[in-house]
Design an enzyme around this catalytic site. Structure first.
Site, short mmCIF file in Angstrom:
data_model
loop_
_atom_site.label_atom_id
_atom_site.label_comp_id
_atom_site.label_asym_id
_atom_site.label_seq_id
_atom_site.Cartn_x
_atom_site.Cartn_y
_atom_site.Cartn_z
N SER A 96 5.18 -3.93 1.14
CA SER A 96 5.30 -3.79 2.59
C SER A 96 3.95 -3.59 3.25
CB SER A 96 6.12 -2.54 2.91
OG SER A 96 7.48 -2.83 2.88
N GLU A 120 8.63 1.51 8.01
CA GLU A 120 8.20 0.12 7.85
C GLU A 120 7.44 -0.39 9.08
OE1 GLU A 120 9.05 -2.18 4.98
OE2 GLU A 120 7.22 -2.75 5.98
N ASP A 176 3.50 -1.48 9.19
CA ASP A 176 3.13 -2.87 9.42
C ASP A 176 2.27 -3.01 10.68
OD1 ASP A 176 4.89 -3.28 7.34
OD2 ASP A 176 6.47 -4.20 8.56
#
Ligand code: NAG
Ligand code: NAG
Ligand code: NAG
Ligand code: NAG
Ligand code: NAG
Ligand code: NAG
Ligand code: NAG
Length: 634
Positions: free
Chosen positions: A549, A301, A305
């Site tokens: 995400s 994640e 990001d």
């Protein structure tokens, strides 16, 4: 243990009967337990709880009007955001509320006045009470709950709690009671892609963006955007080319919850392939409640990001803040983030004399011994790719948190959230049954949080269709996961979207039986962006990572360029964008997505159609139009 519990209860009942009976009303109830939690025993009666009473905030009924005044394109005050002090003053609980609750604690609960403290912000009354005292005060029973996955325990009360009728209107909510607030899940679906490269890491059972095997192809040109997304693909998809002009004035923050973490050396692996001029650039670590980068933490994640926000912004001059929330022992929740951003939201007096809010200070070995309250000035855009199902939380909890997003937005901040990776339901086909409980194979749609909060901008996912060119229209994502979307069961349809949602429901009626989805709820997502097969460097290798995400940070990075351009000409950041982007003034600012759907709960979900839809929202950003329209606003 049980006997002891019964004995104490008996005494409690007697004590209560001896006093003047007060008429109690149910203040908060929960229909279902969050997935995985089971009560295992009554809580020990002499166990001490940090009881915190959140007082009702005045003027919340005007919050939307205050926000529209600074965020609607037709308003003469567009962009004239409030100072944090004005926000705090406007919503500070009244002296009357403080007194009503204090009197109740002293007279009804026999809690000595010297045991009760008002938080520095004036928003909470706090007292250390025993489970026994709390049960009497709240007309409830406390249990220890255990999680089926890892056996961790959580103290909460059963089904609901009650307050005297004259006290209830002064209280937002009380903790610890019904709330299970500790664990937020990343937006990704549960199944890990088969490990093609043979070295896929187990990124945890709960969640996570989907991570594919190691990628060996050289994804450098625009011919392969239907196989892997790179910075170049996103630039072409959204016509996004921009060089920051006011990097010293602009700010953007990306939120990660420990143990999600990244391996800093991966930035250079990523930049070496996709943005050479940025080699050496890193996000600025802004820890909240002991946030640290954990070696061996879950890297998918954070790496996704941050690599895409840094890469899309594309300049070492623009700092990107990493809000790393929670220590590695306790982890953290959205409320901990908000505590860090707003002292008035926090249970503590402001960090000097920290009062436990249930999590911090963390008393466990190696835990963070402070509690961060208002220690971080919120960035202009805050992007988060984590979420809950609404059914995991209680309405009062969600409403209080949502109001906080609205209050911070009044100061010119935009909250960007991913909409979820399970279409109209929860992960692994967990949807709602007729009692609103989350069950495998449930038929009723299960909306995500906080996408249903009108004060956040919820981002769904699109993809390039296999065999199609990057310049062809995208579809709602249909490989690997369906885009989260639907209608809230907690937040009513937002005014800014009434026309758009009515258009969808009238022109393209979904045809579901009444009760399958909430026809009066706030619809989301608001917008969308690509979310499939992003090429991400993880521990030195490239993986394809998918999920909303990926969509949320992509949208956030593009919107950050709009802020930069406005700041460069002396204007304000955009703040709460929803009323603007749904207005007719912004027609054409989004590429309408009209193909695909978001199946789950045994249905095809909703269909992407012309105009707004609960799969892809208004569509994907058309950067030049979005930029020019926002620049035209005052
Ligand atoms: C509750 O107990 C904690 C830990 O002992 C202490 O730090 C805190 O000040 C107490 N709170 C109140 C309101 O007395
Ligand atoms: C990254 O660059 C290296 C060296 O140019 C190349 O061998 C590799 O295939 C690239 N990886 C990806 C995923 O593009
Ligand atoms: C995404 O990657 C998977 C392999 O990891 C592949 O099967 C699929 O076709 C890809 N889809 C797109 C649209 O790139
Ligand atoms: C919903 O599921 C819960 C938990 O399995 C069950 O207790 C309840 O009776 C169910 N409600 C209906 C209407 O089926
Ligand atoms: C539908 O949403 C409204 C809020 O708009 C809420 O009051 C109502 O309880 C919801 N219905 C269900 C069945 O959850
Ligand atoms: C970070 O990635 C490098 C490979 O690029 C690897 O050698 C190193 O062990 C990783 N560090 C951690 C803490 O996982
Ligand atoms: C439309 O979406 C479906 C999946 O719902 C997909 O199979 C199809 O390829 C898409 N077509 C286009 C033109 O986007």
């Amino acid at each position: 243990m049980l006997l002891n519990g019964f004995f104490t209860l008996g005494v409690a009942a007697l004590a209560l009967a001896a006093r003047t009976p007060v008429k109690r009303v149910a203040h908060e109830t929960r229909r279902s337990l969050p997935t995985g939690w089971t009560p295992v025993r009554r809580a020990e009666p002499d166990r001490v709880l940090p009881l915190s009473v959140a007082l009702v905030q005045p003027n919340l009924e005007h919050l939307e009007a205050y926000l529209l005044d600074v965020s609607h394109p037709d308003s003469p005050n567009y962009g004239q955001h409030w100072t944090p002090a004005r926000v705090a003053d406007t919503f500070r609980p009244s002296a009357e509320s403080v007194e009503a609750v204090r009197t109740w604690l002293v007279e009804d609960g026999q809690i000595g006045a010297d045991r009760i403290a008002l938080s520095g912000s004036g928003a909470w009354l706090v007292a250390n009470v025993t489970v026994d005292e709390a049960e009497q005060l709240l007309g409830t029973e406390y249990y220890v709950y255990q999680h089926e996955e890892d056996g961790r325990e959580h103290l909460a009360c059963h089904q609901g709690y009650h307050l005297p009728a004259h006290v209830s209107p002064h209280v937002d909510l009380i903790t610890p009671t019904l709330h299970f607030d500790k664990k937020v899940t990343r937006h990704g679906s549960a199944e890990l892609a088969p490990a093609l490269g043979g070295s896929a890491k187990n990124i945890g059972k709960v969640a996570g963006p989907q991570v594919g095997g190691v990628v060996h192809n050289f994804f450098s040109d625009l011919e392969t955007c239907d196989q892997a997304i790179t910075l170049a693909c996103l630039r072409v998809l959204y016509d996004f080319v921009y060089t920051p002009l006011a990097p010293q004035k602009n700010t953007i923050g990306v939120v990660e919850y420990t143990p999600q973490s990244h391996n800093a050396s991966d930035f250079d692996v990523f930049f070496a392939n996709y943005s050479k001029s940025q080699i050496g650039e890193r996000p600025k670590l802004v820890p909240i409640d002991g946030g640290v980068l954990v070696a061996g933490g879950d890297p998918a994640e954070s790496s996704l990001d941050l690599q895409y926000v840094l890469g899309l912004i594309g300049s070492k001059k623009q700092e990107v803040q990493l809000y790393q929330v929670g220590d590695p022992v306790e982890g953290a929740s959205f409320n901990n983030l908000l505590d860090g951003l707003d002292k008035a939201f926090c249970t503590s007096g402001g960090g000097d004399d920290p009062t436990q809010d249930g999590i911090y200070p963390d008393t466990a070995g190696g835990g963070y011994k402070g509690e961060d309250c208002g220690t971080v000035k919120p960035a202009n855009i805050i992007s988060t790719s984590y979420g809950y199902q609404e059914a995991d939380l209680t309405p009062a909890y969600m409403q209080r948190q949502c109001a906080e997003y609205g209050k911070i937005s009044l100061t010119g901040v935009t909250f960007v959230y991913s909409s979820g990776d399970a279409g109209v339901g929860g992960r692994q086909n967990v949807c709602l049954n007729e009692s609103g409980e989350q069950v495998t194979g449930g038929k009723i749609f299960s909306p995500t949080f906080p996408g249903g909060c009108p004060y956040v901008t919820s981002v769904g996912a699109t993809q390039v269709v296999p065999g199609h060119k990057v310049t062809d229209p995208e579809s709602a994502v249909f490989q690997r996961f369906p885009s989260g979307g639907g209608f809230s069961n907690v937040f009513p349809r937002a005014n800014f979207q009434k026309g758009a949602v009515a258009n969808y429901l009238e022109k393209f009626p979904p045809g579901y039986a009444p009760g399958i989805f909430n026809t009066t709820g706030r619809g989301h997502p608001d917008v969308s962006a690509n979310g499939l097969n992003f090429s991400v460097a993880i521990d030195g290798e490239f993986r394809l990572v998918s999920g909303t995400s990926a969509s949320a940070p992509t949208f956030a990075a593009i919107l950050s360029a709009v802020n930069d351009a406005r700041l460069a000409i002396g204007k304000s950041p955009v703040g709460w964008i929803n009323p603007a982007i749904y207005s007719s003034f912004f027609t054409g600012a989004f590429n309408d997505i009209t193909n695909g759907s978001n199946p789950n709960c045994g249905t095809q979900g909703f269909l992407a159609k012309p105009g707004w839809d609960p799969v892809t929202g208004l569509g994907t950003p058309n950067f030049p139009k979005l930029l020019s329209l926002f620049l035209l606003l005052p």
